[in-house]
Design a protein around this motif. Sequence first.
Motif, PDB file in Angstrom:
ATOM      1  N   VAL A  77      17.559   1.514  -7.452  1.00 45.99           N
ATOM      2  CA  VAL A  77      18.250   0.231  -7.455  1.00 45.99           C
ATOM      3  C   VAL A  77      17.804  -0.647  -6.281  1.00 45.99           C
ATOM      4  O   VAL A  77      17.567  -0.164  -5.176  1.00 45.99           O
ATOM      5  N   GLY A  78      17.637  -1.925  -6.567  1.00 42.55           N
ATOM      6  CA  GLY A  78      17.344  -2.883  -5.493  1.00 42.55           C
ATOM      7  C   GLY A  78      15.916  -2.885  -4.986  1.00 42.55           C
ATOM      8  O   GLY A  78      15.587  -3.612  -4.064  1.00 42.55           O
ATOM      9  N   LEU A  79      15.039  -2.086  -5.591  1.00 41.27           N
ATOM     10  CA  LEU A  79      13.662  -2.019  -5.096  1.00 41.27           C
ATOM     11  C   LEU A  79      12.919  -3.325  -5.346  1.00 41.27           C
ATOM     12  O   LEU A  79      12.168  -3.815  -4.530  1.00 41.27           O
ATOM     13  N   HIS A  80      13.174  -3.891  -6.497  1.00 40.90           N
ATOM     14  CA  HIS A  80      12.346  -4.967  -6.977  1.00 40.90           C
ATOM     15  C   HIS A  80      13.111  -6.284  -6.965  1.00 40.90           C
ATOM     16  O   HIS A  80      13.957  -6.511  -7.807  1.00 40.90           O
ATOM     17  N   ARG A  81      12.860  -7.126  -5.987  1.00 40.97           N
ATOM     18  CA  ARG A  81      13.631  -8.356  -5.897  1.00 40.97           C
ATOM     19  C   ARG A  81      12.773  -9.607  -5.920  1.00 40.97           C
ATOM     20  O   ARG A  81      13.265 -10.688  -5.607  1.00 40.97           O
ATOM     21  N   GLY A  82      11.505  -9.491  -6.236  1.00 33.33           N
ATOM     22  CA  GLY A  82      10.685 -10.685  -6.284  1.00 33.33           C
ATOM     23  C   GLY A  82      10.270 -11.143  -4.894  1.00 33.33           C
ATOM     24  O   GLY A  82      10.646 -10.553  -3.886  1.00 33.33           O
ATOM     25  N   ASN A  83       9.484 -12.213  -4.847  1.00 33.53           N
ATOM     26  CA  ASN A  83       8.967 -12.688  -3.565  1.00 33.53           C
ATOM     27  C   ASN A  83       9.707 -13.922  -3.104  1.00 33.53           C
ATOM     28  O   ASN A  83      10.452 -14.528  -3.841  1.00 33.53           O
ATOM     29  N   ILE A  84       9.422 -14.308  -1.872  1.00 35.33           N
ATOM     30  CA  ILE A  84      10.022 -15.505  -1.326  1.00 35.33           C
ATOM     31  C   ILE A  84       8.874 -16.341  -0.764  1.00 35.33           C
ATOM     32  O   ILE A  84       7.946 -15.801  -0.163  1.00 35.33           O
ATOM     33  N   SER A  85       8.890 -17.660  -1.006  1.00 34.20           N
ATOM     34  CA  SER A  85       7.808 -18.510  -0.497  1.00 34.20           C
ATOM     35  C   SER A  85       8.310 -19.343   0.665  1.00 34.20           C
ATOM     36  O   SER A  85       9.335 -20.011   0.548  1.00 34.20           O
TER      37      SER A  85
ATOM     38  N   VAL B 239       1.353  -1.674   1.096  1.00 29.65           N
ATOM     39  CA  VAL B 239       2.120  -0.627   0.429  1.00 29.65           C
ATOM     40  C   VAL B 239       3.567  -0.851   0.847  1.00 29.65           C
ATOM     41  O   VAL B 239       3.885  -0.849   2.037  1.00 29.65           O
ATOM     42  N   LEU B 240       4.455  -1.093  -0.117  1.00 25.29           N
ATOM     43  CA  LEU B 240       5.808  -1.524   0.244  1.00 25.29           C
ATOM     44  C   LEU B 240       6.760  -0.378   0.555  1.00 25.29           C
ATOM     45  O   LEU B 240       7.693  -0.526   1.320  1.00 25.29           O
ATOM     46  N   VAL B 241       6.554   0.756  -0.106  1.00 25.52           N
ATOM     47  CA  VAL B 241       7.406   1.913   0.173  1.00 25.52           C
ATOM     48  C   VAL B 241       6.463   3.072   0.438  1.00 25.52           C
ATOM     49  O   VAL B 241       5.559   3.319  -0.356  1.00 25.52           O
ATOM     50  N   THR B 242       6.652   3.755   1.560  1.00 22.36           N
ATOM     51  CA  THR B 242       5.659   4.770   1.920  1.00 22.36           C
ATOM     52  C   THR B 242       5.720   6.014   1.042  1.00 22.36           C
ATOM     53  O   THR B 242       4.741   6.720   0.908  1.00 22.36           O
ATOM     54  N   LYS B 243       6.873   6.275   0.413  1.00 19.96           N
ATOM     55  CA  LYS B 243       6.939   7.415  -0.501  1.00 19.96           C
ATOM     56  C   LYS B 243       6.528   6.968  -1.904  1.00 19.96           C
ATOM     57  O   LYS B 243       6.710   5.796  -2.251  1.00 19.96           O
ATOM     58  N   THR B 244       6.068   7.903  -2.729  1.00 20.17           N
ATOM     59  CA  THR B 244       5.781   7.513  -4.110  1.00 20.17           C
ATOM     60  C   THR B 244       7.096   7.267  -4.835  1.00 20.17           C
ATOM     61  O   THR B 244       8.045   8.038  -4.706  1.00 20.17           O
ATOM     62  N   VAL B 245       7.140   6.170  -5.573  1.00 11.93           N
ATOM     63  CA  VAL B 245       8.362   5.793  -6.266  1.00 11.93           C
ATOM     64  C   VAL B 245       8.388   6.405  -7.665  1.00 11.93           C
ATOM     65  O   VAL B 245       9.435   6.790  -8.172  1.00 11.93           O
TER      66      VAL B 245
ATOM     67  N   TYR C 288      -7.942  -2.950  -8.318  1.00 11.84           N
ATOM     68  CA  TYR C 288      -7.937  -3.462  -6.936  1.00 11.84           C
ATOM     69  C   TYR C 288      -8.683  -2.486  -6.041  1.00 11.84           C
ATOM     70  O   TYR C 288      -8.775  -1.298  -6.376  1.00 11.84           O
ATOM     71  N   SER C 289      -9.194  -2.980  -4.905  1.00  7.07           N
ATOM     72  CA  SER C 289      -9.784  -2.014  -3.975  1.00  7.07           C
ATOM     73  C   SER C 289      -8.768  -1.624  -2.915  1.00  7.07           C
ATOM     74  O   SER C 289      -7.892  -2.403  -2.547  1.00  7.07           O
ATOM     75  N   VAL C 290      -8.915  -0.389  -2.469  1.00  2.13           N
ATOM     76  CA  VAL C 290      -8.020   0.135  -1.442  1.00  2.13           C
ATOM     77  C   VAL C 290      -8.694  -0.083  -0.100  1.00  2.13           C
ATOM     78  O   VAL C 290      -9.786   0.447   0.137  1.00  2.13           O
ATOM     79  N   PRO C 291      -8.103  -0.896   0.788  1.00  2.00           N
ATOM     80  CA  PRO C 291      -8.735  -1.131   2.096  1.00  2.00           C
ATOM     81  C   PRO C 291      -8.863   0.175   2.879  1.00  2.00           C
ATOM     82  O   PRO C 291      -8.008   1.058   2.729  1.00  2.00           O
ATOM     83  N   VAL C 292      -9.895   0.285   3.662  1.00  2.00           N
ATOM     84  CA  VAL C 292     -10.110   1.499   4.454  1.00  2.00           C
ATOM     85  C   VAL C 292      -8.896   1.749   5.341  1.00  2.00           C
ATOM     86  O   VAL C 292      -8.376   0.827   5.969  1.00  2.00           O
ATOM     87  N   GLY C 293      -8.435   2.957   5.337  1.00  2.00           N
ATOM     88  CA  GLY C 293      -7.310   3.313   6.195  1.00  2.00           C
ATOM     89  C   GLY C 293      -5.955   3.119   5.553  1.00  2.00           C
ATOM     90  O   GLY C 293      -4.942   3.525   6.101  1.00  2.00           O
ATOM     91  N   MET C 294      -5.891   2.462   4.384  1.00  2.00           N
ATOM     92  CA  MET C 294      -4.588   2.283   3.734  1.00  2.00           C
ATOM     93  C   MET C 294      -4.257   3.543   2.942  1.00  2.00           C
ATOM     94  O   MET C 294      -5.079   4.072   2.214  1.00  2.00           O
ATOM     95  N   ASP C 295      -3.028   4.004   3.123  1.00  2.00           N
ATOM     96  CA  ASP C 295      -2.606   5.247   2.479  1.00  2.00           C
ATOM     97  C   ASP C 295      -1.927   4.911   1.151  1.00  2.00           C
ATOM     98  O   ASP C 295      -0.749   4.574   1.123  1.00  2.00           O
ATOM     99  N   VAL C 296      -2.672   4.966   0.070  1.00  2.00           N
ATOM    100  CA  VAL C 296      -2.121   4.604  -1.242  1.00  2.00           C
ATOM    101  C   VAL C 296      -2.272   5.769  -2.207  1.00  2.00           C
ATOM    102  O   VAL C 296      -3.312   6.413  -2.241  1.00  2.00           O
ATOM    103  N   ALA C 297      -1.231   6.023  -2.974  1.00  2.00           N
ATOM    104  CA  ALA C 297      -1.312   7.097  -3.968  1.00  2.00           C
ATOM    105  C   ALA C 297      -0.758   6.602  -5.297  1.00  2.00           C
ATOM    106  O   ALA C 297      -0.119   5.548  -5.367  1.00  2.00           O
ATOM    107  N   GLU C 298      -0.992   7.372  -6.331  1.00  2.00           N
ATOM    108  CA  GLU C 298      -0.434   7.044  -7.647  1.00  2.00           C
ATOM    109  C   GLU C 298       1.084   7.064  -7.564  1.00  2.00           C
ATOM    110  O   GLU C 298       1.657   7.943  -6.933  1.00  2.00           O
ATOM    111  N   GLY C 299       1.714   6.063  -8.191  1.00  2.00           N
ATOM    112  CA  GLY C 299       3.166   5.986  -8.146  1.00  2.00           C
ATOM    113  C   GLY C 299       3.706   5.170  -6.992  1.00  2.00           C
ATOM    114  O   GLY C 299       4.913   5.043  -6.830  1.00  2.00           O
ATOM    115  N   HIS C 300       2.797   4.585  -6.191  1.00  2.00           N
ATOM    116  CA  HIS C 300       3.255   3.746  -5.072  1.00  2.00           C
ATOM    117  C   HIS C 300       3.620   2.343  -5.529  1.00  2.00           C
ATOM    118  O   HIS C 300       3.070   1.828  -6.497  1.00  2.00           O
TER     119      HIS C 300
END
Length: 822
Positions: free
Chosen positions: A102-110, A66-72, A21-33
């Motif tokens: 716990v509880g990080l991953h709960r799927g999406n909602i449409s 990025v769903l959680v700002t800290k690396t998981v 995937y490409s990282v949009p300019v200005g998005m703060d993404v790191a390994e483990g996110h």
Amino acid sequence: MSIYADIAVDAPVGSERTFSYSVPVGMDVAEGHFVLVPFGPRLLHGVVFEITDFSPVSNTRNISQVLVTKTVLSPVALRIARWMSEHYLCTLFQAASVMFPVGLHRGNISWISVKNLNSEVPFSSLEQKIFDYVSERSRVNMNDLLSNFGKKSRNSIMRLINIGILDKTELHRESLVKPLYRSSPRLTQLGEKFVSSSPQVRAYKQMELLEAMKKGQAPETLAKARRMFGYSVVRSLLDKGLIESVDMVVDRDPLSTSIYDLKGFSQLTPAQAEVSGTVASMLKASKSNPRALLLHGVTGSGKTEVYVEAVKQCIGNEKKAIVLVPEIALTPQTVERFASRFIGQVAVLHSGLSDGERRDQWWKIRDGNYSVVIGTRSAIFAPQPDLGLVIIDEEHEWTYKNTEGVPKYHARDVAMQLAGITRAVVVLGSATPDVETYIRAKRGRYRLSTLPNRYLTSGILDPRSQSGLARTTLIDMRDELKKGNKDIFSRTLFSELKDTLEKGEQAILFVNRRGASSFMQCRSCGYVPRCNSCDVSLTCHTDGMKTMCHYCGRATRLLSSCSLCSDTNLGRYGIGTQLVEDRVKILFPEYKSVRWDRDSAKTYKEYKDILSRFRFGEYQVMVGTQVVAKGHDMPKVTLVGVVSADVGLNLPEFRASERVFQLICQVSGRAGRGARPGQVIIQTYQPEHYAIKAASSQNYEAFFDEEIAYRRTFKHPPYSRIIKLMRQDTNVNNCEDEAKRLFKSLQRQRDIWGLSDIDIIGPTPSFPSRVRGHYRWHILLRGPDPRKLLETIGMKEVANDALGGRRVSKGWVVDVDPVTFG
Ligand code: ADP
Ligand code: ZN
């Protein structure tokens, strides 16, 4: 320059691969996110495995969020995920997800909403109803829509979306498990000045609160302040601007209410000191191999004292540790022994905690707040930074293998990988090591240390037994029958039990089966009542007069007559915990007994309660299943009776004998742990069986020699590796046909690729052959590297969820290194 991210996505595709995937300019993404990415028409969760300046594909899409700002996941965790995905044949995302908090991953909602109100397109009547329903509301959850109009309405909904009438947006579902906030009072600058000027005021309650706050003795929460000082007092201080309300995160700490007295470190015995010295040198020389040590020490030899010392050394080297125990029931006593030495430095992780506690502990561990994490199987994934030591107590226990869910990992194997990556030391402790572990130690893959003697408070060894272990008597129950004793207790066990109780000491009676008896059988036609949805015989329970299926848990009323021939002469066979407890109550009505099994203690609280009341002496006899065999310290127990040692010996499992040997040794280890010597009485119908013989003399070497010879002869692990392929189906024919089809296809592949060293065993119905209405078949692949065969069937067949995209065929579940065949 563009930046790209390799991301494992939550979809059953691509097995161990990532997508670019490409990282949009200005998005703060790191390994483990933890991120949200577009995938086809959907939005999926993903984990960033790598950030690169290169993409193998030309049209990469942007990461959405990025769903959680800290690396998981740490770099170490990412490497473990890669290994698990390869070894256990699951997707990278599945492997990563067992390491999430716990509880990080709960799927999406449409969400469905109206996009075009004024369309000219004609609707069908169902489409019109759906349209009306949605337009009356601003937006509707897709699942609500489906449950309202039925599953078949999906096509109509999709058509309305496709022609632009309705709109669908996918949103990430927020974690339910959030930090806990409380409002706390705080002095404002104005308030600070006000108290410092020591004013003469009449509102003395208000002054009292202000002064307490100045001294740093403020109530932690506003609610508490209101309770202590009154609602109006707090109100008017807030109104005057002398205090303010601030939101503070409350740490849900499972140990916050426990108080541990600081205990010094024990003076180690020479034997214990020698083991500690070995561990210390392994901890220091991080480049040297091997990284693992097997501590083979008899029960009560002080293995835990050695663990404590090892953790101390580890902390001294500025590293952190993880300590695993085989089950929740054992955590309190282990936590106690560590927490009283390392005050405030111990975290706990297991499923007996609330989600909030688990969440808070996880993040605090991740931020480096604890030197030691104590927990059950999944605590091996505790995000402990600077890992220096992993201790696995009772390493032979099967509970370290994840038998449900994906991946079906073994905590010990994960620990070995962790050691390879981080250079941490792994200490495996057991009185009855897994034979596969023991042979590795003998071959030098692990170091081997032994503690052959019990630690005795009195310092004097019981003259009857060299190692300080309890004296053991083996009783041949066939002789009892011959002599006319039909009771479940032999004459010896009966008289010793009587003696023990009269002396005011405690006894444990061990039966490896719950319920009253294992099965019923009609004495005239031979009919055995079985569970309707699982193909196993029903177990009788005397309380409430019911029968129960021990696989699905369904209870039914106890039959009074045979459902086949209506005869009322129904016999009960086999011995269970309830039967033994009932018999004790009849024979010794003046003493109190308690039963401990999965029926009598379901929760963590119930466990702790039974154990502490027994330790306290409220009961004299404890009747229990394997839960009592585990490493509990019960110093007043002087007699252990193994009521029927043979249970489990004849199961169709290559580990059956090993299991029985371990259980008898472990439960024997409960006797005589205090000042008084103990004794063990083992009742059996197979006294000549090597597992029973070796267990009765607590002779591990003798057992090991026989067992390893048997494994070699029959090519069982460690002389082979096994992959189990399991299939479940509600239709018996489909299940069998598919099992046979895959079997043939595997055989063909084996011949084509010349993999003659791989045995394909089966297909056979599993044991039990039906569980919860699902028929079960399995195929075993056995050989030096059975994985090779699975790799050959690659692309032809269909990918599947449970297989993590490994293309065997839909509906198959893969278990690498299974602990049971059934
Ligand atoms: P294991 O873990 O091998 O079953 P434990 O560590 O629980 O053994 O030790 C058994 C008992 O002996 C415990 O009560 C423990 O406190 C005590 N013990 C063992 N070693 C020592 C020692 N060196 N000094 C004092 N007490 C000890
Ligand atoms: Zn059942």
